[in-house]
Structures are given as C-alpha cells and as structure tokens.
Scaffold this active site. Structure first.
Site, PDB file in Angstrom:
ATOM      1  N   THR A 157       3.488  -0.723   8.959  1.00 53.55           N
ATOM      2  CA  THR A 157       4.424  -0.960  10.054  1.00 53.55           C
ATOM      3  C   THR A 157       3.578  -1.212  11.184  1.00 53.55           C
ATOM      4  O   THR A 157       3.855  -2.102  11.917  1.00 53.55           O
ATOM      5  CB  THR A 157       5.403   0.090  10.255  1.00 53.55           C
ATOM      6  OG1 THR A 157       5.948   0.410   9.125  1.00 53.55           O
ATOM      7  CG2 THR A 157       6.458  -0.449  11.162  1.00 53.55           C
ATOM      8  N   PRO A 194       2.641   4.858   1.210  1.00 50.16           N
ATOM      9  CA  PRO A 194       3.238   5.133   2.379  1.00 50.16           C
ATOM     10  C   PRO A 194       2.150   5.943   3.400  1.00 50.16           C
ATOM     11  O   PRO A 194       1.487   6.271   2.974  1.00 50.16           O
ATOM     12  CB  PRO A 194       4.171   6.374   1.984  1.00 50.16           C
ATOM     13  CG  PRO A 194       4.501   6.024   0.667  1.00 50.16           C
ATOM     14  CD  PRO A 194       3.251   5.529  -0.115  1.00 50.16           C
ATOM     15  N   GLY A 195       2.585   5.511   4.671  1.00 51.95           N
ATOM     16  CA  GLY A 195       1.971   6.201   5.585  1.00 51.95           C
ATOM     17  C   GLY A 195       0.666   5.591   5.920  1.00 51.95           C
ATOM     18  O   GLY A 195      -0.287   6.277   6.472  1.00 51.95           O
ATOM     19  N   THR A 196       0.169   4.411   5.548  1.00 53.06           N
ATOM     20  CA  THR A 196      -1.180   3.940   5.352  1.00 53.06           C
ATOM     21  C   THR A 196      -1.337   2.971   6.708  1.00 53.06           C
ATOM     22  O   THR A 196      -2.332   2.306   7.004  1.00 53.06           O
ATOM     23  CB  THR A 196      -1.605   3.117   4.343  1.00 53.06           C
ATOM     24  OG1 THR A 196      -0.746   2.011   3.841  1.00 53.06           O
ATOM     25  CG2 THR A 196      -1.992   3.969   3.087  1.00 53.06           C
ATOM     26  N   GLY A 208       0.746  -1.296   0.102  1.00 57.69           N
ATOM     27  CA  GLY A 208       0.027  -0.182  -0.095  1.00 57.69           C
ATOM     28  C   GLY A 208       0.829   1.188  -0.042  1.00 57.69           C
ATOM     29  O   GLY A 208       2.205   1.288   0.144  1.00 57.69           O
ATOM     30  N   HIS A 212      -7.355  34.446  -9.893  1.00 58.01           N
ATOM     31  CA  HIS A 212      -7.059  33.119 -10.437  1.00 58.01           C
ATOM     32  C   HIS A 212      -7.908  32.229  -9.433  1.00 58.01           C
ATOM     33  O   HIS A 212      -8.636  31.471  -9.976  1.00 58.01           O
ATOM     34  CB  HIS A 212      -5.600  32.993 -10.232  1.00 58.01           C
ATOM     35  CG  HIS A 212      -5.157  31.364 -10.621  1.00 58.01           C
ATOM     36  ND1 HIS A 212      -4.346  31.204 -11.395  1.00 58.01           N
ATOM     37  CD2 HIS A 212      -5.234  30.345  -9.857  1.00 58.01           C
ATOM     38  CE1 HIS A 212      -4.336  29.810 -11.462  1.00 58.01           C
ATOM     39  NE2 HIS A 212      -4.638  29.463 -10.377  1.00 58.01           N
ATOM     40  N   GLU A 213      -7.764  32.525  -8.203  1.00 62.08           N
ATOM     41  CA  GLU A 213      -8.424  31.401  -7.188  1.00 62.08           C
ATOM     42  C   GLU A 213     -10.175  31.613  -7.478  1.00 62.08           C
ATOM     43  O   GLU A 213     -10.858  30.545  -7.495  1.00 62.08           O
ATOM     44  CB  GLU A 213      -8.071  31.649  -5.739  1.00 62.08           C
ATOM     45  CG  GLU A 213      -6.576  31.325  -5.430  1.00 62.08           C
ATOM     46  CD  GLU A 213      -6.267  29.966  -5.873  1.00 62.08           C
ATOM     47  OE1 GLU A 213      -7.105  29.090  -6.071  1.00 62.08           O
ATOM     48  OE2 GLU A 213      -5.152  29.680  -6.244  1.00 62.08           O
ATOM     49  N   ASP A 237      -1.822  23.602 -11.728  1.00 64.57           N
ATOM     50  CA  ASP A 237      -3.130  23.238 -12.482  1.00 64.57           C
ATOM     51  C   ASP A 237      -3.076  22.477 -13.880  1.00 64.57           C
ATOM     52  O   ASP A 237      -3.695  21.555 -14.148  1.00 64.57           O
ATOM     53  CB  ASP A 237      -4.025  24.315 -12.813  1.00 64.57           C
ATOM     54  CG  ASP A 237      -4.147  25.309 -11.423  1.00 64.57           C
ATOM     55  OD1 ASP A 237      -4.137  24.655 -10.223  1.00 64.57           O
ATOM     56  OD2 ASP A 237      -4.407  26.534 -11.574  1.00 64.57           O
TER      57      ASP A 237
HETATM   58  P1  ADP Z   1       3.541   2.838   6.748  1.00 65.14           P
HETATM   59  O1  ADP Z   1       4.503   1.708   7.428  1.00 65.14           O
HETATM   60  O2  ADP Z   1       2.421   2.222   5.792  1.00 65.14           O
HETATM   61  O3  ADP Z   1       4.377   3.570   5.804  1.00 65.14           O
HETATM   62  P2  ADP Z   1       3.202   3.494   9.367  1.00 65.14           P
HETATM   63  O4  ADP Z   1       2.639   2.261   9.923  1.00 65.14           O
HETATM   64  O5  ADP Z   1       4.455   3.732   9.699  1.00 65.14           O
HETATM   65  O6  ADP Z   1       2.824   3.692   7.624  1.00 65.14           O
HETATM   66  O7  ADP Z   1       2.179   4.630   9.836  1.00 65.14           O
HETATM   67  C1  ADP Z   1       2.855   5.893  10.605  1.00 65.14           C
HETATM   68  C2  ADP Z   1       2.077   6.334  11.251  1.00 65.14           C
HETATM   69  O8  ADP Z   1       0.579   6.978  10.749  1.00 65.14           O
HETATM   70  C3  ADP Z   1       1.546   5.407  12.338  1.00 65.14           C
HETATM   71  O9  ADP Z   1       2.477   5.475  13.429  1.00 65.14           O
HETATM   72  C4  ADP Z   1       0.349   6.009  12.833  1.00 65.14           C
HETATM   73  O10 ADP Z   1       0.503   7.293  14.122  1.00 65.14           O
HETATM   74  C5  ADP Z   1      -0.263   6.599  11.662  1.00 65.14           C
HETATM   75  N1  ADP Z   1      -1.396   5.526  11.063  1.00 65.14           N
HETATM   76  C6  ADP Z   1      -1.124   5.314   9.763  1.00 65.14           C
HETATM   77  N2  ADP Z   1      -2.321   4.700   9.539  1.00 65.14           N
HETATM   78  C7  ADP Z   1      -2.880   4.407  10.578  1.00 65.14           C
HETATM   79  C8  ADP Z   1      -4.225   3.744  11.051  1.00 65.14           C
HETATM   80  N3  ADP Z   1      -5.061   3.038  10.109  1.00 65.14           N
HETATM   81  N4  ADP Z   1      -4.806   3.872  12.114  1.00 65.14           N
HETATM   82  C9  ADP Z   1      -4.098   4.630  13.157  1.00 65.14           C
HETATM   83  N5  ADP Z   1      -2.906   5.436  13.039  1.00 65.14           N
HETATM   84  C10 ADP Z   1      -2.362   5.039  11.734  1.00 65.14           C
HETATM   85 ZN    ZN Z   2      -4.805  27.438  -9.820  1.00 66.76          ZN
HETATM   86 MG    MG Z   3       6.470   1.877   7.153  1.00 65.92          MG
END
Ligand code: ADP
Ligand code: ZN
Ligand code: MG
Length: 636
Positions: free
Chosen positions: A231, A226-228, A224, A445-446, A522
């Site tokens: 980990t 990043p940041g989902t 997925g 513009h906006e 844009d």
């Molecule tokens: P990834 O490994 O997918 O890049 P992480 O697991 O490192 O993302 O997520 C980074 C931070 O974002 C987590 O430590 C948490 O604080 C927050 N986070 C991301 N997804 C969730 C989720 N589904 N529920 C709660 N917190 C989340």
């Molecule tokens: Zn614009």
């Molecule tokens: Mg990660």
C-alpha cells in the site's frame, strides 16, 4: 420552479417503481445482509483473537448463547462484526477479556419487543427508505431543473437507487488528493521501486511516452506477504508523480446488492478518467479477482464486478495516463483474465525485507521517535529475520511506548530489544503465575533447546533464553540469532533445526521422565520442516527429486497440499516420522552428554528468568562443569 403535470405524473410513477424495488431488495437481502456482515468464527478463533488483542467489544446474548464481537469500535468504518457460540463452562473467559481490556456486556433478550421489531423491520424500514428516496428524488429533480449538477446529490452511502447516480462510489473512495508519500519513505524494496519508477515517470509526463509510441503498462500487481509495504509503495508512486490517488479495497466492491459492485467500478473509472493522469489503487484485489472456477458456490455479484473491472481496464484510453495498481497476498488465486497482458501485466514482488532492508526500515521509522544516541538498530535487524516492514514499524512504536511507561525521555536500546520480544512473542503476561515445579520444567525445556543448538556446528548462536510467560501463550522461548543472512539452507541445517526443536521435549523426558504439552509448538514446526524436506525439497533417498506437494498461498504461510497418490501419502508420513525421530534421538543424546550443564544452566535460568546468550555460553563452555555453585553475587 413549477413542475407541469406530465412531469409530476412521471415522478409519481418513479416513486412507485422505486418503492417496489426497495421493498423487494430489502426483503430479499435482509437475511443475506445479516450473514454477509457478520462473520462466523469458531470459539477457538475467537479466543486467539482475544489473545492477539484484536477484539475490542464483546456482547454476550444469554438467551441464545451467542457471542457477538467486533475488532474495532462498533459502527466505525472498517470494523468487522463476528459471531461465535459460547463454549459451555469457559470459566476463564471473563478473566481473559478483562486482561485484554475488552469491553464486554451481556444482552438480556427481551421477548416482549419481538413483535414490534418484526413489524418495524418488515414495514417501518422499507416505508422509511421509500419516503427518504422519494424526498431525495424530488429534491434532485428540482435541482436538476434549476440547473444544478444532478449527480451530486446521490453520493450518499445508500445512493444506489437513484437514476443516473446509480452506484455512485465517491463516498468510499479515499484520496483523489496527493498522498504526500514518496519513494524515500519506503525502505528496501529497491527492485519494486525501480519497476514503479517507470510508471511514476510516465504519469508525470504521459505525452513524452505517447510521442515516441511507447505504451506504459496499464496495470501492475504488487504481490507479497502482508505488511511488506504494498500500500505504501502504491501511494509513493502517486506521490512521486504528484498525481491524484484513488484507493479502494476489493472488499468494498463486493456489495450486498447484485450489480452495485459493477456500478461502483464503472463510477470509479469514470472519476479516474476525469482526473487523469492518476492512479487507481485496488487493495486486496483477490476479493474481487478470485478465479472464477474456484469455490463451490458461484457468486454472481463478484463475477459481475470482476467482469466490469476487466471491461474498464480494456476500455480506458491508455495515453491519458491512468495506471491501475493492485495489491494482493494471494496471487495464485487470481483470475487469469486479470493477469493477462494489457491488464495487470506487470507483477511486482514485494517480499519480506532482508537484513539490510530491515535495518533501513527501522531507520526510517526511528526518525519519528526520539532515541538515545548509542542505539544500535542493526542488533534489532539481526534478531528479526522474517519480520515484515509493518512488524518493524510496530517494534519501534512498542519501544517508544515502553520508554514512556518507564518514564524515560528517550528510547533506549533496552526498550528496543524488549519490543522485539513483544512483537515476536507477545507482551509479558503477569497474570500467569507458574508453580515452582512448572517453572522448573520450562527452564529445563528451554535450556534443552539452547544446549542442543550450542553443541551443533554452524547453528545460529543462542542470543537469549527466557522463561517469562507471554501473552502469545508461550511460557518461555529461546532465541537464536544468525550473524549474517542465509539464503540457502542445507539438508544438514534443516536436520539440525529439527534436533534443536526436539531439544525442549528431550530435556523434559530426560529429567522428569515424562512429557508435557509444552512442546506442541515445537512439534508442529519440526514436522513442518520435515514434511517440506520430503515433499518440496527432494531431500530423501526414498523419493528423490520429485515434487510431492504444492504450496498454496505462499505469502500467507499456507501449508503445502499433497499432489500424490494415497499410497505415497502414507510413505511420506513414514519418512517425516523418521526424520523427526532422528532429530529427537540426536537431541536426547546431546543432552545426555551435557547432563550437568543442563542442570546448572536450568537452575540459573530458573532464578534469573531471562539470561543472555553470553551468560549461557559462559556457563556452557566453562571447564569446571562439575561445580554446581554459583558466584555469590548472582544468587537470588
Ligand atoms: P501491505 O499493504 O503490504 O500489507 P503496508 O504498505 O500497509 O503493507 O505497510 C504497513 C506499514 O508498515 C506501513 O504504513 C509502514 O509504516 C510500514 N512499512 C512496511 N513496509 C515498509 C517499508 N519497506 N519501508 C518503510 N515502512 C514500511
Ligand atoms: Zn520449546
Ligand atoms: Mg495493504
């Protein structure tokens, strides 16, 4: 304890072998060492990293004209060193660095020391290492004979050269403790949790599964953007099952010495075997697991590491309860051998959260901060389609920081709404002072975007217009927020979106008779949508339902790659042009029809700098379109 002569001779012999090996290795790898550790980036990448506040320290070498910079404290773990060349005549650099609170210094090259450094590098360090390892080996042998555990002594960062302790990895492995994270800490991602729940229950009681003859998956791959929460989910599995958690990042396997990575893998699994049931989590597995046929250069080290990983995954006794979890945002580039049954045979998608998911994530993180009672998180969730869990966590934190800055005791709704802008568009940039004329251009513009959006049927309502410059480089933005979530987008909606994107430029042309460079973002977005309509969604009569492109690295927002002949590529460009041009025409027409509203709202926006969707709609839908004066109390 006394050593006898034979042993002593043996150890002398070892010293010499090790010394030679070290000398050789150091010489061989010194150059690659430097280049492997330092990432070369272009000057523009450097600037955008500065703007994104990713750069912490900068060193400018006035002799070579090179800039070296880091994304963390120098020497701290996880800090990457980058290098780029100084762009001549960048007078604004110092201002820029100051503004983003980057520590910077000039390094004046001192040539008189060069010879010394050279001597030190070529003789001093190898000899130093030799003596060090000789000493360690000696100590280790003594200990071994005293009956201590010999392998314990070779766990240092450089421990690859001892016998027996070759490639000890325990210095780098995080964990082998309980994570303390459970599924309750992960919001949304219900399917992923369900899939992982089974693994957790297997780890809790492997025997139950063995008795009935069921085999648990050996590995699962979390894929997925990043940041989902990939980990986080991996940790939660360990937390749920209350088993040790070994975490290592793929990049840590790829070492500067050939063979070290493979040895690390071997050691990692050896440790896991001792601690089973447990979880081995390999983050960024794509760094080791890249398809072997990809890329122009072969990388022996990575290949060896990957092979070792495959061997280990095949080798371990499944019923003992070792589950290997991997995470990646580039699943397409993984070697097929890794995803074969019996290895990472389960693929668990961890997608960006939907509306309910976003609200749930905000709720979890809101628990960590003190909030006013009346705070409505659903407003934030609605305004942030496409935000990842990490973005949302970040928003809550930004809101808390803002509350502190404002001297409040509790986080308010206003703090939250403001933090959405910060995460989406960057901080307000006070140092940019636009001239009156520029401000006027940005306001028109906006407003152009907003009016085109508001006059379309079925487009998301405008929720905010602002002309406050942001650190992301945007001089203003118009936010549209949909009432509910969309899963399908029609061709008409895409055309509408393109027209809205063209609205900014169209307003500039209409009012000032000339374009500015303010519409570049844009234009890029509009073109991207049009291109996808032609090449991926089969939305043109000319080509019909034929896939002309293939998207690469979907999770990283990768552009699509054309998979057609050159002649077709030319035709595609023409079609794309036609679609964008149609949007531009529509935008111009709409704005011509609403010329007076355009003037009125732009002027209002210019004075107020930020207006809400309601304010905008109030003026836009007001009948007395020709009354240009504003209520007295709203005059600045
Ligand atoms: P990834 O490994 O997918 O890049 P992480 O697991 O490192 O993302 O997520 C980074 C931070 O974002 C987590 O430590 C948490 O604080 C927050 N986070 C991301 N997804 C969730 C989720 N589904 N529920 C709660 N917190 C989340
Ligand atoms: Zn614009
Ligand atoms: Mg990660």
């Amino acid at each position: 304890m006394e050593m006898n002569n034979k042993k002593r001779r043996q150890s002398m012999f070892l010293y010499v072998i090790i010394a030679l090996a070290v000398m050789f290795a150091v010489n061989q790898s010194f150059n690659t060492f430097q280049s492997a550790q330092i990432k070369n980036v272009s000057y523009s990448e450097f600037l955008s990293m500065v703007d994104a506040n990713k750069v912490k320290e900068v060193k400018l070498n006035t002799g070579t004209g090179k800039i070296r910079f880091t994304d963390g404290k120098q020497g701290e773990e996880g800090t990457q060193v980058y290098e780029t060349s100084l762009f001549p005549n960048d007078d604004g650099l110092v201002d820029r660095l100051t503004q983003h609170e980057v520590t910077f210094a000039a390094e004046i090259p001192d040539t008189s020391n060069d010879l010394w450094i050279y001597m030190l590098l070529s003789y001093g360090i190898p000899i130093g290492i030799m003596v060090f390892f000789g000493w360690r080996l000696n100590r280790r042998m003594k200990k071994a004979m005293d009956g201590d555990d010999p392998s314990m002594d070779f766990s240092g960062g450089f421990g690859g050269f001892g016998m027996g302790g070759l490639g000890k990895s325990n210095a780098k492995i995080v964990g082998e403790k309980e994570t303390g994270v459970t599924f309750a800490d992960v919001a949304g991602q219900d399917e992923a949790k369900e899939s992982l729940q089974e693994i957790a229950s297997f780890l809790e009681n492997p025997q139950k599964y063995a008795d009935i003859g069921a085999r648990c998956p050996r590995g699962a791959l979390l894929v997925g953007p990043p940041g989902t929460g990939k980990t986080l989910l991996a940790k939660a599995v360990a937390g749920e099952a209350k088993v040790p958690f070994f975490q290592i990042s793929g990049s840590e396997f790829v070492e500067m010495f050939v063979g070290r990575g493979a040895a690390k893998v071997r050691d990692l699994f050896k440790q896991a075997n001792e601690k089973a049931p447990c979880i081995v989590f390999i983050d960024e597995i794509d760094t080791v697991g890249k398809r072997r046929d990809m890329g122009l250069t072969t990388n022996d080290e990575r290949e060896q590491t990957l092979n070792q990983l495959l061997t280990e995954m095949d080798g371990f006794d499944n019923n003992k309860g070792i589950v290997v979890l991997g995470a990646t945002n580039m699943p397409d580039s993984l070697d097929v051998a890794l995803t074969r049954p019996g290895r990472f045979d389960r693929r668990i998608p961890v997608e960006l959260p939907d509306l309910a998911g976003r609200e749930a994530i905000l709720k979890i993180h809101a628990n960590d901060v003190k909030m006013e009672r009346n705070v409505d998180l659903s407003v934030v969730a609605k305004a942030t389609p496409g935000a990842s869990g990490a973005d949302l966590a970040n928003m809550i934190n930004e809101a808390a920081l803002r509350a502190v800055r404002m001297g409040h005791k509790l986080v308010s709704q206003e703090d939250l709404v403001e933090s959405v802008d910060v995460v989406i568009a960057g901080e307000k940039k006070k140092s940019i002072v636009l001239s009156e004329h520029e401000k006027q251009v940005v306001a028109y513009h906006e407003t152009g975007h907003a009016i085109v959006a508001a006059s379309q049927k079925g487009s998301a309502p405008v929720s905010k217009i602002t002309i406050v410059p942001r650190t992301s480089g945007a001089l203003g933005f118009t936010m549209q927020v949909d009432e509910d979530e969309r899963f399908l987008t029609t061709a008409t909606e895409m055309r509408n979106k393109i027209a809205v994107l063209c609205g900014g430029r169209a307003a500039e042309e209409l009012i000032f008779g000339e374009a500015t460079n303010g519409a570049s973002n844009d234009i890029q977005k509009a073109t991207q949508i049009a291109r996808a309509m032609v090449t991926q969604y089969g939305m043109t009569e000319k080509f019909g339902m034929v896939a002309l492109g293939q998207q690469r690295n979907r999770y990283l927002g990768g552009a699509s790659e054309l998979t057609c002949s050159e002649g077709t590529a030319e035709d595609i460009d023409k079609e794309v042009q036609l679609i964008v041009e149609a949007g531009h025409k529509e935008a111009l027409e709409t704005l011509r029809n609403h010329r007076f509203k355009l003037h009125e709202i732009s002027r209002y926006l210019q004075r107020k700098e930020t207006i809400t969707g309601e304010e905008f709609m109030r003026i836009f839908t007001r009948e007395d379109a020709f009354a240009p004066t504003l209520p007295k109390n709203e005059q600045a």
